[in-house]
Scaffold this motif. Structure first.
Motif, PDB file in Angstrom:
ATOM      1  N   SER A  46      75.137  69.012  13.900  1.00  0.00           N
ATOM      2  CA  SER A  46      75.790  67.772  14.329  1.00  0.00           C
ATOM      3  C   SER A  46      75.546  67.499  15.805  1.00  0.00           C
ATOM      4  O   SER A  46      75.266  66.370  16.206  1.00  0.00           O
ATOM      5  CB  SER A  46      77.292  67.836  14.062  1.00  0.00           C
ATOM      6  OG  SER A  46      77.546  67.932  12.692  1.00  0.00           O
ATOM      7  N   GLU A  47      75.646  68.541  16.630  1.00  0.00           N
ATOM      8  CA  GLU A  47      75.413  68.380  18.063  1.00  0.00           C
ATOM      9  C   GLU A  47      73.977  67.960  18.349  1.00  0.00           C
ATOM     10  O   GLU A  47      73.730  67.078  19.171  1.00  0.00           O
ATOM     11  CB  GLU A  47      75.731  69.675  18.807  1.00  0.00           C
ATOM     12  CG  GLU A  47      77.206  69.966  18.909  1.00  0.00           C
ATOM     13  CD  GLU A  47      77.491  71.301  19.574  1.00  0.00           C
ATOM     14  OE1 GLU A  47      76.609  71.828  20.288  1.00  0.00           O
ATOM     15  OE2 GLU A  47      78.594  71.822  19.370  1.00  0.00           O
ATOM     16  N   LEU A  84      70.246  61.116  18.740  1.00  0.00           N
ATOM     17  CA  LEU A  84      70.614  59.713  18.561  1.00  0.00           C
ATOM     18  C   LEU A  84      71.065  59.086  19.875  1.00  0.00           C
ATOM     19  O   LEU A  84      70.816  57.909  20.124  1.00  0.00           O
ATOM     20  CB  LEU A  84      71.706  59.577  17.503  1.00  0.00           C
ATOM     21  CG  LEU A  84      71.270  59.806  16.061  1.00  0.00           C
ATOM     22  CD1 LEU A  84      72.464  59.762  15.125  1.00  0.00           C
ATOM     23  CD2 LEU A  84      70.213  58.811  15.629  1.00  0.00           C
ATOM     24  N   ASP A  85      71.718  59.882  20.724  1.00  0.00           N
ATOM     25  CA  ASP A  85      72.138  59.386  22.036  1.00  0.00           C
ATOM     26  C   ASP A  85      70.916  59.028  22.883  1.00  0.00           C
ATOM     27  O   ASP A  85      70.900  58.005  23.566  1.00  0.00           O
ATOM     28  CB  ASP A  85      72.999  60.435  22.738  1.00  0.00           C
ATOM     29  CG  ASP A  85      73.662  59.890  23.984  1.00  0.00           C
ATOM     30  OD1 ASP A  85      74.180  58.754  23.922  1.00  0.00           O
ATOM     31  OD2 ASP A  85      73.661  60.590  25.011  1.00  0.00           O
ATOM     32  N   THR A 120      62.738  62.486  10.505  1.00  0.00           N
ATOM     33  CA  THR A 120      63.404  61.188  10.376  1.00  0.00           C
ATOM     34  C   THR A 120      63.523  60.505  11.732  1.00  0.00           C
ATOM     35  O   THR A 120      63.232  59.311  11.870  1.00  0.00           O
ATOM     36  CB  THR A 120      64.799  61.365   9.740  1.00  0.00           C
ATOM     37  OG1 THR A 120      64.652  62.058   8.501  1.00  0.00           O
ATOM     38  CG2 THR A 120      65.461  60.037   9.497  1.00  0.00           C
ATOM     39  N   ILE A 121      63.921  61.254  12.757  1.00  0.00           N
ATOM     40  CA  ILE A 121      64.046  60.700  14.110  1.00  0.00           C
ATOM     41  C   ILE A 121      62.688  60.225  14.613  1.00  0.00           C
ATOM     42  O   ILE A 121      62.576  59.138  15.208  1.00  0.00           O
ATOM     43  CB  ILE A 121      64.646  61.742  15.080  1.00  0.00           C
ATOM     44  CG1 ILE A 121      66.095  62.066  14.702  1.00  0.00           C
ATOM     45  CG2 ILE A 121      64.541  61.283  16.525  1.00  0.00           C
ATOM     46  CD1 ILE A 121      67.108  61.007  15.024  1.00  0.00           C
ATOM     47  N   ASN A 122      61.631  61.001  14.372  1.00  0.00           N
ATOM     48  CA  ASN A 122      60.291  60.596  14.810  1.00  0.00           C
ATOM     49  C   ASN A 122      59.844  59.300  14.133  1.00  0.00           C
ATOM     50  O   ASN A 122      59.235  58.436  14.771  1.00  0.00           O
ATOM     51  CB  ASN A 122      59.277  61.709  14.565  1.00  0.00           C
ATOM     52  CG  ASN A 122      59.430  62.854  15.537  1.00  0.00           C
ATOM     53  OD1 ASN A 122      59.949  62.686  16.635  1.00  0.00           O
ATOM     54  ND2 ASN A 122      59.001  64.029  15.134  1.00  0.00           N
ATOM     55  N   GLU A 123      60.136  59.162  12.854  1.00  0.00           N
ATOM     56  CA  GLU A 123      59.787  57.927  12.145  1.00  0.00           C
ATOM     57  C   GLU A 123      60.570  56.746  12.717  1.00  0.00           C
ATOM     58  O   GLU A 123      60.026  55.661  12.905  1.00  0.00           O
ATOM     59  CB  GLU A 123      60.066  58.077  10.648  1.00  0.00           C
ATOM     60  CG  GLU A 123      59.864  56.817   9.848  1.00  0.00           C
ATOM     61  CD  GLU A 123      58.457  56.240   9.918  1.00  0.00           C
ATOM     62  OE1 GLU A 123      58.326  55.001   9.818  1.00  0.00           O
ATOM     63  OE2 GLU A 123      57.489  57.009  10.093  1.00  0.00           O
ATOM     64  N   LEU A 124      61.845  56.958  13.027  1.00  0.00           N
ATOM     65  CA  LEU A 124      62.639  55.879  13.621  1.00  0.00           C
ATOM     66  C   LEU A 124      62.113  55.495  15.003  1.00  0.00           C
ATOM     67  O   LEU A 124      62.116  54.318  15.358  1.00  0.00           O
ATOM     68  CB  LEU A 124      64.111  56.288  13.706  1.00  0.00           C
ATOM     69  CG  LEU A 124      64.856  56.285  12.385  1.00  0.00           C
ATOM     70  CD1 LEU A 124      66.242  56.895  12.555  1.00  0.00           C
ATOM     71  CD2 LEU A 124      64.948  54.893  11.807  1.00  0.00           C
ATOM     72  N   LYS A 127      67.494  54.733  25.271  1.00  0.00           N
ATOM     73  CA  LYS A 127      66.167  54.130  25.444  1.00  0.00           C
ATOM     74  C   LYS A 127      66.113  52.725  24.834  1.00  0.00           C
ATOM     75  O   LYS A 127      65.502  51.821  25.386  1.00  0.00           O
ATOM     76  CB  LYS A 127      65.103  55.019  24.805  1.00  0.00           C
ATOM     77  CG  LYS A 127      63.700  54.513  25.039  1.00  0.00           C
ATOM     78  CD  LYS A 127      62.669  55.498  24.578  1.00  0.00           C
ATOM     79  CE  LYS A 127      61.278  54.954  24.862  1.00  0.00           C
ATOM     80  NZ  LYS A 127      60.233  55.872  24.429  1.00  0.00           N
ATOM     81  N   TYR A 128      66.755  52.570  23.681  1.00  0.00           N
ATOM     82  CA  TYR A 128      66.774  51.279  22.974  1.00  0.00           C
ATOM     83  C   TYR A 128      68.223  50.811  22.933  1.00  0.00           C
ATOM     84  O   TYR A 128      68.930  51.027  21.949  1.00  0.00           O
ATOM     85  CB  TYR A 128      66.197  51.427  21.567  1.00  0.00           C
ATOM     86  CG  TYR A 128      64.817  52.025  21.550  1.00  0.00           C
ATOM     87  CD1 TYR A 128      63.706  51.251  21.859  1.00  0.00           C
ATOM     88  CD2 TYR A 128      64.621  53.370  21.266  1.00  0.00           C
ATOM     89  CE1 TYR A 128      62.432  51.794  21.858  1.00  0.00           C
ATOM     90  CE2 TYR A 128      63.347  53.923  21.262  1.00  0.00           C
ATOM     91  CZ  TYR A 128      62.268  53.129  21.557  1.00  0.00           C
ATOM     92  OH  TYR A 128      61.007  53.671  21.559  1.00  0.00           O
ATOM     93  N   GLN A 129      68.659  50.147  23.989  1.00  0.00           N
ATOM     94  CA  GLN A 129      70.065  49.788  24.143  1.00  0.00           C
ATOM     95  C   GLN A 129      70.516  48.727  23.148  1.00  0.00           C
ATOM     96  O   GLN A 129      71.707  48.496  22.987  1.00  0.00           O
ATOM     97  CB  GLN A 129      70.331  49.344  25.571  1.00  0.00           C
ATOM     98  CG  GLN A 129      70.123  50.464  26.548  1.00  0.00           C
ATOM     99  CD  GLN A 129      70.322  50.032  27.987  1.00  0.00           C
ATOM    100  OE1 GLN A 129      70.522  48.862  28.266  1.00  0.00           O
ATOM    101  NE2 GLN A 129      70.260  50.988  28.892  1.00  0.00           N
ATOM    102  N   TRP A 130      69.595  48.093  22.478  1.00  0.00           N
ATOM    103  CA  TRP A 130      69.942  47.054  21.523  1.00  0.00           C
ATOM    104  C   TRP A 130      70.265  47.611  20.138  1.00  0.00           C
ATOM    105  O   TRP A 130      70.629  46.864  19.231  1.00  0.00           O
ATOM    106  CB  TRP A 130      68.820  46.020  21.430  1.00  0.00           C
ATOM    107  CG  TRP A 130      67.445  46.592  21.494  1.00  0.00           C
ATOM    108  CD1 TRP A 130      66.693  46.782  22.612  1.00  0.00           C
ATOM    109  CD2 TRP A 130      66.648  47.062  20.408  1.00  0.00           C
ATOM    110  NE1 TRP A 130      65.484  47.340  22.283  1.00  0.00           N
ATOM    111  CE2 TRP A 130      65.431  47.523  20.928  1.00  0.00           C
ATOM    112  CE3 TRP A 130      66.850  47.139  19.041  1.00  0.00           C
ATOM    113  CZ2 TRP A 130      64.417  48.059  20.149  1.00  0.00           C
ATOM    114  CZ3 TRP A 130      65.842  47.660  18.258  1.00  0.00           C
ATOM    115  CH2 TRP A 130      64.647  48.110  18.818  1.00  0.00           C
ATOM    116  N   VAL A 131      70.188  48.920  19.957  1.00  0.00           N
ATOM    117  CA  VAL A 131      70.587  49.533  18.690  1.00  0.00           C
ATOM    118  C   VAL A 131      72.116  49.518  18.615  1.00  0.00           C
ATOM    119  O   VAL A 131      72.795  49.909  19.564  1.00  0.00           O
ATOM    120  CB  VAL A 131      70.052  50.971  18.570  1.00  0.00           C
ATOM    121  CG1 VAL A 131      70.610  51.661  17.336  1.00  0.00           C
ATOM    122  CG2 VAL A 131      68.533  50.968  18.530  1.00  0.00           C
TER     123      VAL A 131
END
Length: 90
Positions: A8-9, A15-16, A72-76, A21-25
């Motif tokens: 979780s951490e 995600l943080d 998953t994070i890399n794909e996002l 980096k992408y503040q519009w998320v």
């Protein structure tokens, strides 16, 4: 399914970083699940991001949750970079 504190951490940390980096998320929905798979895989991570335009979705199925989350994070990240290229800056 319940997840460990370390997983979780790590997820929140990654995600943080994406959020900074992408503040519009707007938000992220995360799902970890375990599926029966004869190949030894079956640890699934799904992440859906709410952002301007269509929602972004990525899913990975590997032999452990850390690998699935990283894929998953890399794909996002790829999808977010592509989406950011569409935005027009004023």
């Amino acid at each position: 399914m319940s997840t460990s504190e370390s997983l979780s951490e790590l997820l929140l940390k990654k995600l943080d970083r994406l959020g900074k980096k992408y503040q519009w998320v707007i938000k992220a929905n995360v799902l970890f699940k375990e599926e029966n798979d004869r190949t030894g895989e079956g640890k699934v991570c799904e992440i859906e991001l709410s952002a301007p335009g269509p929602r972004l979705f990525a899913k990975a199925n590997t032999d452990n949750f850390e690998k699935a989350m990283a894929e998953t994070i890399n794909e996002l990240k790829r999808q977010l970079e592509k989406r950011q290229g569409v935005f027009v800056r004023h």
